[in-house]
Design a protein around this motif. Sequence first.
Motif, PDB file in Angstrom:
ATOM      1  N   THR A  92      -0.236   4.727  -8.441  1.00  0.00           N
ATOM      2  CA  THR A  92      -0.725   3.824  -9.479  1.00  0.00           C
ATOM      3  C   THR A  92      -1.002   2.465  -8.848  1.00  0.00           C
ATOM      4  O   THR A  92      -0.157   1.945  -8.099  1.00  0.00           O
ATOM      5  N   PRO A  93      -2.159   1.838  -9.117  1.00  0.00           N
ATOM      6  CA  PRO A  93      -2.416   0.499  -8.576  1.00  0.00           C
ATOM      7  C   PRO A  93      -1.461  -0.523  -9.178  1.00  0.00           C
ATOM      8  O   PRO A  93      -1.340  -0.637 -10.394  1.00  0.00           O
ATOM      9  N   LEU A  94      -0.747  -1.230  -8.324  1.00  0.00           N
ATOM     10  CA  LEU A  94       0.175  -2.275  -8.772  1.00  0.00           C
ATOM     11  C   LEU A  94      -0.402  -3.665  -8.565  1.00  0.00           C
ATOM     12  O   LEU A  94       0.085  -4.629  -9.168  1.00  0.00           O
ATOM     13  N   THR A  95      -1.414  -3.777  -7.704  1.00  0.00           N
ATOM     14  CA  THR A  95      -2.054  -5.062  -7.408  1.00  0.00           C
ATOM     15  C   THR A  95      -3.567  -4.882  -7.476  1.00  0.00           C
ATOM     16  O   THR A  95      -4.097  -3.776  -7.368  1.00  0.00           O
ATOM     17  N   THR A  96      -4.238  -6.023  -7.679  1.00  0.00           N
ATOM     18  CA  THR A  96      -5.698  -6.011  -7.708  1.00  0.00           C
ATOM     19  C   THR A  96      -6.206  -7.329  -7.157  1.00  0.00           C
ATOM     20  O   THR A  96      -5.509  -8.362  -7.232  1.00  0.00           O
ATOM     21  N   HIS A 144       0.841  -1.208   0.000  1.00  0.00           N
ATOM     22  CA  HIS A 144       0.000   0.000   0.000  1.00  0.00           C
ATOM     23  C   HIS A 144       0.875   1.256   0.000  1.00  0.00           C
ATOM     24  O   HIS A 144       0.555   2.240  -0.677  1.00  0.00           O
ATOM     25  N   LEU A 145       1.959   1.211   0.750  1.00  0.00           N
ATOM     26  CA  LEU A 145       2.864   2.351   0.810  1.00  0.00           C
ATOM     27  C   LEU A 145       3.449   2.654  -0.572  1.00  0.00           C
ATOM     28  O   LEU A 145       3.523   3.814  -0.999  1.00  0.00           O
ATOM     29  N   THR A 182      -1.432  -5.909 -11.449  1.00  0.00           N
ATOM     30  CA  THR A 182      -2.051  -5.220 -12.574  1.00  0.00           C
ATOM     31  C   THR A 182      -1.051  -5.178 -13.731  1.00  0.00           C
ATOM     32  O   THR A 182       0.119  -5.574 -13.593  1.00  0.00           O
ATOM     33  N   ASP A 183      -1.495  -4.690 -14.877  1.00  0.00           N
ATOM     34  CA  ASP A 183      -0.564  -4.536 -15.999  1.00  0.00           C
ATOM     35  C   ASP A 183       0.577  -3.604 -15.623  1.00  0.00           C
ATOM     36  O   ASP A 183       1.744  -3.857 -15.965  1.00  0.00           O
ATOM     37  N   GLU A 184       0.242  -2.517 -14.914  1.00  0.00           N
ATOM     38  CA  GLU A 184       1.290  -1.597 -14.458  1.00  0.00           C
ATOM     39  C   GLU A 184       2.237  -2.283 -13.479  1.00  0.00           C
ATOM     40  O   GLU A 184       3.448  -2.047 -13.478  1.00  0.00           O
ATOM     41  N   GLY A 185       1.656  -3.154 -12.635  1.00  0.00           N
ATOM     42  CA  GLY A 185       2.483  -3.877 -11.667  1.00  0.00           C
ATOM     43  C   GLY A 185       3.462  -4.820 -12.339  1.00  0.00           C
ATOM     44  O   GLY A 185       4.619  -4.933 -11.918  1.00  0.00           O
ATOM     45  N   ARG A 186       2.981  -5.502 -13.409  1.00  0.00           N
ATOM     46  CA  ARG A 186       3.883  -6.411 -14.119  1.00  0.00           C
ATOM     47  C   ARG A 186       5.008  -5.640 -14.803  1.00  0.00           C
ATOM     48  O   ARG A 186       6.162  -6.075 -14.796  1.00  0.00           O
ATOM     49  N   ASP A 187       4.682  -4.494 -15.406  1.00  0.00           N
ATOM     50  CA  ASP A 187       5.719  -3.682 -16.042  1.00  0.00           C
ATOM     51  C   ASP A 187       6.731  -3.183 -15.010  1.00  0.00           C
ATOM     52  O   ASP A 187       7.942  -3.194 -15.247  1.00  0.00           O
TER      53      ASP A 187
END
Length: 313
Positions: free
Chosen positions: A54-58, A46-47, A67-72
């Motif tokens: 930007t959301p990195l997990t869902t 969360h930090l 998320t796609d952003e998290g994978r990148d």
Amino acid sequence: MTVESDTPEPPLRAIRAFEAFAQHGTIADAAAELNITPSAISHQLHLLESYIQTPLTTRKGRSLCLTDEGRDYYRSIHTAFTVLRSATRQARERATLTQVTVGVTGLLGTGWLLPRLGRFMRDHPDIGINVVYAMHGTYPSDSADLSIRFGAGRWPGHHATRLLAGAVVPVCTPEFAKRYGPFRHARDLAMAPLVHDGDRARWAAWFAQAGVRPDRLTGPLLEDAQLTLGAVLADIGVGLLRLVLIEGELASGRLTQPFDQSLDTGLDYYLCVREEDPPTDAATSLAEWILAESTVTSNLPGAMRIARASASA
């Protein structure tokens, strides 16, 4: 918790927690790797999302996924962590090596020591080798554990053991020999361009030994054998060099030796150890190997014992 996006340093602990989660796929496994609680992993995720904004997990059912952003983002930071881990591992490996520093002159290093050194390193992977210049005359690398020096064998504060003969022979390229030859007699060389290593007296002595008195000795004066070899390979002239240091060039045909006549200058290569410090076991191993590679039978082990005795007296 909200973290201002203009914070100068990213939250590295949160990034490490995210990398562990992305690698393992579960918060529990990430927590086990980092030896912290699952709730601490969730807090760090969360930090990081708050920092990046930007959301990195869902959530997908009961699972937490990237998320796609998290994978990148994971692909980018994983590369960075791989570099960090590799650099750290190499630093730790170097710290476990026993280091030995050996000082050499330029051509002795490139023409004789380095072509052989790989064998020693393969047989002694626990010994780290540092090679530095031991320049002629002043020898600034006096701090080296071992040094291979060129001279008469007398250096204050060092035990010197003769390693390689210093006699020189005339050499040139095959193309140079065709251009200025044929060289059937020593006097034919006197008509060709010459290069001089250190001083012009060496060529004068070689010709005198051959019974030739040249009218004059022309050609450039080079500071050391490394530069002399470069000049000879560049077809600037015939040079007087030591066979043991140009084995590769002669074997490959880059150089040819028009005459067998050699000149003993009274100067040779010596393996030196400092009197004030006893050589380590690793330095002794390298020294004994260097002498075994040389063409001169030596009493180095005795010199090593003397060095140890002097240091302990």
